[in-house]
Design an enzyme around this catalytic site. Structure first.
Site, PDB file in Angstrom:
ATOM      1  N   PRO A 274       4.841  -5.108  -7.889  1.00 40.36           N
ATOM      2  CA  PRO A 274       5.061  -3.807  -7.258  1.00 40.36           C
ATOM      3  C   PRO A 274       3.980  -3.486  -6.232  1.00 40.36           C
ATOM      4  O   PRO A 274       2.809  -3.791  -6.434  1.00 40.36           O
ATOM      5  CB  PRO A 274       4.977  -2.831  -8.440  1.00 40.36           C
ATOM      6  CG  PRO A 274       4.102  -3.509  -9.436  1.00 40.36           C
ATOM      7  CD  PRO A 274       4.316  -4.986  -9.258  1.00 40.36           C
ATOM      8  N   GLY A 275       4.391  -2.876  -5.141  1.00 39.26           N
ATOM      9  CA  GLY A 275       3.438  -2.436  -4.121  1.00 39.26           C
ATOM     10  C   GLY A 275       3.609  -0.949  -3.879  1.00 39.26           C
ATOM     11  O   GLY A 275       2.848  -0.111  -4.359  1.00 39.26           O
ATOM     12  N   CYS A 342       2.433   6.736  24.174  1.00 40.56           N
ATOM     13  CA  CYS A 342       3.401   6.670  25.277  1.00 40.56           C
ATOM     14  C   CYS A 342       4.636   5.858  24.906  1.00 40.56           C
ATOM     15  O   CYS A 342       4.893   4.789  25.475  1.00 40.56           O
ATOM     16  CB  CYS A 342       2.729   6.091  26.506  1.00 40.56           C
ATOM     17  SG  CYS A 342       1.342   7.106  26.986  1.00 40.56           S
TER      18      CYS A 342
HETATM   19  C1  LIG Z   1       6.953 -11.293  -2.092  1.00 40.83           C
HETATM   20  C2  LIG Z   1       6.784  -9.822  -2.162  1.00 40.83           C
HETATM   21  N1  LIG Z   1       6.421  -9.269  -3.334  1.00 40.83           N
HETATM   22  C3  LIG Z   1       6.228  -7.945  -3.451  1.00 40.83           C
HETATM   23  C4  LIG Z   1       6.408  -7.096  -2.385  1.00 40.83           C
HETATM   24  C5  LIG Z   1       6.177  -5.642  -2.586  1.00 40.83           C
HETATM   25  O1  LIG Z   1       7.291  -4.890  -2.379  1.00 40.83           O
HETATM   26  P1  LIG Z   1       7.275  -3.344  -2.738  1.00 40.83           P
HETATM   27  O2  LIG Z   1       6.136  -2.717  -2.018  1.00 40.83           O
HETATM   28  O3  LIG Z   1       8.582  -2.858  -2.256  1.00 40.83           O
HETATM   29  O4  LIG Z   1       7.133  -3.227  -4.210  1.00 40.83           O
HETATM   30  C6  LIG Z   1       6.807  -7.614  -1.152  1.00 40.83           C
HETATM   31  C7  LIG Z   1       7.038  -6.713  -0.022  1.00 40.83           C
HETATM   32  O5  LIG Z   1       7.499  -7.014   1.013  1.00 40.83           O
HETATM   33  C8  LIG Z   1       6.985  -9.026  -1.039  1.00 40.83           C
HETATM   34  O6  LIG Z   1       7.351  -9.569   0.126  1.00 40.83           O
END
Ligand SMILES: Cc1ncc(COP(=O)(O)O)c(C=O)c1O
Length: 412
Positions: A274-275, A342
């Site tokens: 998760p990010g 711009c």
């Molecule tokens: C391989 C991989 N893992 C995890 C993530 C994290 O995704 P998210 O921020 O939607 O959880 C990404 C985001 O592009 C990704 O490319």
């Protein structure tokens, strides 16, 4: 209560008025809530507590070292896509055995650095990459752990630019090819197959494609095991969405239930990446109003933040709620909230209702913790904005504002 809330007609982050930060640090400025980040980390881990899981935070969402430290201290590992993200994560104290290295285009020097660091796994996305890792590891007398990233051709039903699990995208391996590569790993003594995985996209608010991907990966892993491949984990990537406007993303519990239902029978450890979910709603972008401009068609609110600070509206047409910091202000006006860059694409929101603004008023863009500072640029020779981490009634500048000198420091 949300970390960002109103108190006596003023917007606060935790117990600190945003106006205090604006006065002392200046604008534009990213403000993050430590409490919110820690709460997200613990709710993700507790939703999966019934099963062996390793959560690898996707560093690309926000790679500030102070933020990484908080996340790694909570028990997370790292999902990285470059040597830069790996070195950041190491500086922030990540356990290298909790790092997975994703991405379709890893360079030889980056692979070598990751081999030296001793990461958990390379998420392999092509036959060419597999051979390259094998050669680089063999040259050093090492055995590289690899996990095969499958493209399951599942539509994540999200923005096309962040859809990554369809055959039309550059990501992953078709199952047949992944199966062939698993056989190839057996012939290469410098490689060890440790997992299979996928990542079907980002800002996914429908649990069905995530559950389908979990099922497909579990079936694929079982199939490989039947062929005699010993795996350690299934990696389901990241992608769980957050609420920016009216989306109804799955709760952590329903996401965990949906994927664990598929993964549990395999007995394999589960990795997630998760990010956005960790930091997206834990940050805002604080801006000052420069001026208002009325044209026959529109009423523009021109602020000091711009698309170089937050590119998501320009790039993905995405929505960020925009709030006045002085919340008890009078009658509302409809504005297009724009930056000074711009480009007509330099906007934060269109036809937004806000209290009538005058120069110097403060506004903020909600949900700017993920893919905001990490995607910032110096376009129009604008110094990048500082980042502030709030903890209760205190704050710390965790990245200083760039100076004009910083802009040309590297130019020869
Ligand atoms: C391989 C991989 N893992 C995890 C993530 C994290 O995704 P998210 O921020 O939607 O959880 C990404 C985001 O592009 C990704 O490319």
């Amino acid at each position: 209560m949300s970390a960002f809330h109103d108190r006596n007609g003023q917007a606060y982050c935790e117990d600190l008025a945003l106006s205090t930060i604006a006065k002392e640090v200046g604008t534009p400025c990213y403000v993050y809530s430590k409490r919110s980040i820690l709460n997200q980390c613990s709710s993700i881990l507790s939703a999966f507590s019934t099963y062996p899981v390793l959560a690898c935070y996707a560093v690309k969402a926000n790679g500030n070292i102070s933020i990484l430290k908080e996340i790694f201290r909570s028990g997370f590992g790292a999902d990285i896509v470059s040597q830069g993200e790996m070195e950041r994560s190491m500086r922030a104290g990540v356990d290298p055995k909790k790092i997975v290295y994703s991405g379709v285009g890893k360079r030889a020097d980056e692979i070598t650095a990751a081999l030296r660091t001793g990461i958990l796994a390379f998420n392999v996305e092509s036959a060419a990459e597999l051979e390259m890792i094998a050669t680089l590891a063999a040259d050093r007398g090492m055995v590289a752990p690899v996990s095969l990233r499958v493209n399951p051709n599942i539509d994540a039903r999200t923005n096309p630019k962040i859809t990554t699990g369809l055959f039309s995208t550059k990501f992953g391996l078709a199952e047949a090819e992944a199966k062939a590569l698993a056989e190839r790993v057996r012939q290469l003594p410098s490689l060890r197959l440790v997992g299979v995985g996928c990542h079907i996209g980002s800002q996914i608010v429908d649990v069905a494609p995530l559950a389908e991907a979990a099922m497909r990966m579990s079936q694929f892993a079982v199939g490989l095991r039947e062929l005699g491949h010993e795996l350690e984990f299934i990696d389901l990537g990241g992608g769980v969405g957050i609420r920016y406007k009216e989306e109804a993303p799955p709760s952590m519990e329903s996401y965990a239930a949906a994927v664990l239902g598929a993964v549990k029978p395999t007995g394999l450890k589960l990795l997630i990446e998760p990010g956005r979910l960790v930091v997206g709603n834990a940050g805002i972008l604080l801006c000052s109003v420069l001026l208002t401009k009325r044209t026959p068609e529109k009423n523009f609110l021109i602020v000091d933040g711009a698309m170089n600070d937050l590119i998501r509206p320009t790039m993905y047409d995405s929505y960020h709620a925009i709030h006045a910091v002085k919340t008890a202000a009078g009658p509302l006006e409809k504005y297009d909230v724009v930056g000074p860059i711009c480009e007509t694409g330099d906007y934060f929101g269109k036809d937004r209702e806000l209290p009538a603004c005058v120069p110097g008023d403060l506004i903020y863009l909600a949900s700017s913790g993920a893919y905001a500072a990490s995607m910032a640029s110096n376009y129009n020779s604008r110094p990048r904005a500082p980042e502030v981490l709030v903890d209760g009634s205190e704050y710390r500048v965790i990245r200083r504002r760039e100076s004009l000198q910083d802009l040309w420091e590297l130019e020869l």
